[in-house]
Design a protein around this motif. Structure first.
Motif, PDB file in Angstrom:
ATOM      1  N   ARG A   1      -9.126  16.218   0.003  1.00  0.00           N
ATOM      2  CA  ARG A   1      -9.068  17.101   0.474  1.00  0.00           C
ATOM      3  C   ARG A   1     -10.022  17.710   1.519  1.00  0.00           C
ATOM      4  O   ARG A   1      -9.246  17.683   2.709  1.00  0.00           O
ATOM      5  CB  ARG A   1      -7.913  17.967   0.508  1.00  0.00           C
ATOM      6  CG  ARG A   1      -6.697  17.778  -0.154  1.00  0.00           C
ATOM      7  CD  ARG A   1      -5.698  19.145   0.003  1.00  0.00           C
ATOM      8  NE  ARG A   1      -4.712  18.615  -1.649  1.00  0.00           N
ATOM      9  CZ  ARG A   1      -4.813  19.543  -2.164  1.00  0.00           C
ATOM     10  NH1 ARG A   1      -4.960  20.189  -3.200  1.00  0.00           N
ATOM     11  NH2 ARG A   1      -3.582  18.782  -3.061  1.00  0.00           N
TER      12      ARG A   1
ATOM     13  N   GLU B   1      -5.444  12.969   2.511  1.00  0.00           N
ATOM     14  CA  GLU B   1      -4.191  13.708   1.653  1.00  0.00           C
ATOM     15  C   GLU B   1      -4.629  13.141   0.407  1.00  0.00           C
ATOM     16  O   GLU B   1      -4.454  11.862  -0.050  1.00  0.00           O
ATOM     17  CB  GLU B   1      -3.069  13.542   2.910  1.00  0.00           C
ATOM     18  CG  GLU B   1      -3.269  14.536   4.622  1.00  0.00           C
ATOM     19  CD  GLU B   1      -3.301  16.036   3.506  1.00  0.00           C
ATOM     20  OE1 GLU B   1      -2.386  16.686   2.650  1.00  0.00           O
ATOM     21  OE2 GLU B   1      -3.908  16.108   4.797  1.00  0.00           O
TER      22      GLU B   1
ATOM     23  N   SER C   1      -1.642  12.529  -1.462  1.00  0.00           N
ATOM     24  CA  SER C   1      -1.268  11.678  -1.272  1.00  0.00           C
ATOM     25  C   SER C   1      -1.224   9.888  -1.286  1.00  0.00           C
ATOM     26  O   SER C   1      -1.343   8.727  -1.468  1.00  0.00           O
ATOM     27  CB  SER C   1       0.030  12.236  -0.573  1.00  0.00           C
ATOM     28  OG  SER C   1       0.455  12.026   0.743  1.00  0.00           O
ATOM     29  N   THR C   2      -1.828  10.323  -0.157  1.00  0.00           N
ATOM     30  CA  THR C   2      -3.106   9.022   0.495  1.00  0.00           C
ATOM     31  C   THR C   2      -3.772   8.488  -0.573  1.00  0.00           C
ATOM     32  O   THR C   2      -3.689   6.848  -1.499  1.00  0.00           O
ATOM     33  CB  THR C   2      -3.799   9.140   1.672  1.00  0.00           C
ATOM     34  OG1 THR C   2      -3.351   9.641   2.433  1.00  0.00           O
ATOM     35  CG2 THR C   2      -4.840   8.207   2.482  1.00  0.00           C
TER      36      THR C   2
ATOM     37  N   ARG D   1      -3.987   9.415  -4.295  1.00  0.00           N
ATOM     38  CA  ARG D   1      -2.275   8.926  -5.396  1.00  0.00           C
ATOM     39  C   ARG D   1      -2.294   7.996  -4.854  1.00  0.00           C
ATOM     40  O   ARG D   1      -2.363   6.301  -5.757  1.00  0.00           O
ATOM     41  CB  ARG D   1      -1.924   9.616  -5.264  1.00  0.00           C
ATOM     42  CG  ARG D   1      -0.475   9.287  -6.942  1.00  0.00           C
ATOM     43  CD  ARG D   1       0.509  10.347  -6.258  1.00  0.00           C
ATOM     44  NE  ARG D   1       1.566  10.282  -5.595  1.00  0.00           N
ATOM     45  CZ  ARG D   1       1.299  11.682  -4.355  1.00  0.00           C
ATOM     46  NH1 ARG D   1       0.388  12.827  -4.794  1.00  0.00           N
ATOM     47  NH2 ARG D   1       2.564  12.005  -3.562  1.00  0.00           N
ATOM     48  N   HIS D   2      -1.722   7.107  -3.750  1.00  0.00           N
ATOM     49  CA  HIS D   2      -1.427   5.468  -3.596  1.00  0.00           C
ATOM     50  C   HIS D   2      -2.814   4.870  -3.528  1.00  0.00           C
ATOM     51  O   HIS D   2      -2.544   4.153  -4.201  1.00  0.00           O
ATOM     52  CB  HIS D   2      -0.490   6.272  -2.013  1.00  0.00           C
ATOM     53  CG  HIS D   2       0.444   6.619  -2.331  1.00  0.00           C
ATOM     54  ND1 HIS D   2       1.548   6.130  -2.951  1.00  0.00           N
ATOM     55  CD2 HIS D   2       0.569   7.471  -0.899  1.00  0.00           C
ATOM     56  CE1 HIS D   2       2.728   6.179  -2.612  1.00  0.00           C
ATOM     57  NE2 HIS D   2       2.257   7.374  -1.837  1.00  0.00           N
TER      58      HIS D   2
ATOM     59  N   LYS E   1      -3.204   4.202  -7.227  1.00  0.00           N
ATOM     60  CA  LYS E   1      -2.130   3.927  -8.445  1.00  0.00           C
ATOM     61  C   LYS E   1      -2.386   1.788  -7.370  1.00  0.00           C
ATOM     62  O   LYS E   1      -2.209   1.555  -8.709  1.00  0.00           O
ATOM     63  CB  LYS E   1      -0.589   3.641  -7.270  1.00  0.00           C
ATOM     64  CG  LYS E   1       0.288   3.068  -7.676  1.00  0.00           C
ATOM     65  CD  LYS E   1       1.530   3.687  -7.479  1.00  0.00           C
ATOM     66  CE  LYS E   1       2.931   3.256  -6.839  1.00  0.00           C
ATOM     67  NZ  LYS E   1       3.331   2.460  -6.079  1.00  0.00           N
TER      68      LYS E   1
END
Length: 179
Positions: free
Chosen positions: A25, A30, A32-33, A35-36, A39
């Protein structure tokens, strides 16, 4: 290398292969970025909540300190190794304390393998790139926790590796009856 990975690589280098979400951060990535990306990346695993481990082949990552870095990264940016964990990390003496002693600015929930030490003090000391309590402070903090044999091994190893602090070590030893 993807643009995102170019932002993450300095973080992974600093944290021995770990990428704390808070550090990402700060670098403008971000959660979410991150995390994707994690994954969809077979070289990334969720090491612990809030910290990803990126198994990149970058030769500037010190994998020997990966686990220690993961615990510190999870604790937050103001956390640092404290007392016996500093001595263990620096391989001074035969400390053998289980888990990690980690200094943090605020109380934390109990966690298996971690003994939290709440302090408002900050550190500028580092060893192998990880934030630690200063060596002298770590020795003083550890003495009440260690038994006599462990105290002796710490003081002996420190005297051999850091001869410039022999007078300090003698004073600490005398305080605990170790000559």
């Amino acid at each position: 290398m993807k643009k995102l990975e170019q932002k993450l690589l300095p973080i992974a280098r600093k944290w021995a292969g770990n990428i704390p979400v808070w550090a990402a951060r700060e670098a403008g990535v971000e959660a979410s970025t991150l995390r994707h990306w994690a994954k969809d990346n077979p070289d990334v695993e969720n090491g612990t909540r809030g910290v990803y481990v990126w198994y990149t082949d970058d030769d500037k990552i010190d994998w020997d300190v990966c686990e220690t870095a993961r615990y510190l990264a999870k604790a937050g940016k103001d956390a640092f190794l404290w007392g016996p964990s500093v001595l263990e990390f620096m391989e001074l003496g035969d400390v053998g304390e289980p888990g990690f002693y980690i200094a943090v600015p605020t109380r934390r929930y109990p966690q298996l393998s971690v003994k939290w030490v709440v302090t408002k003090k900050k550190t500028r000391s580092k060893y192998k790139g990880m934030p630690i309590q200063s060596l002298k402070d770590a020795i003083v903090s550890s003495m009440p926790i260690l038994d006599d044999d462990k105290r002796r091994t710490v003081l002996d190893d420190a005297a051999q590796r850091y001869p410039r602090i022999k007078d300090f070590l003698r004073k600490v030893g005398a305080e605990y009856g170790i000559e």
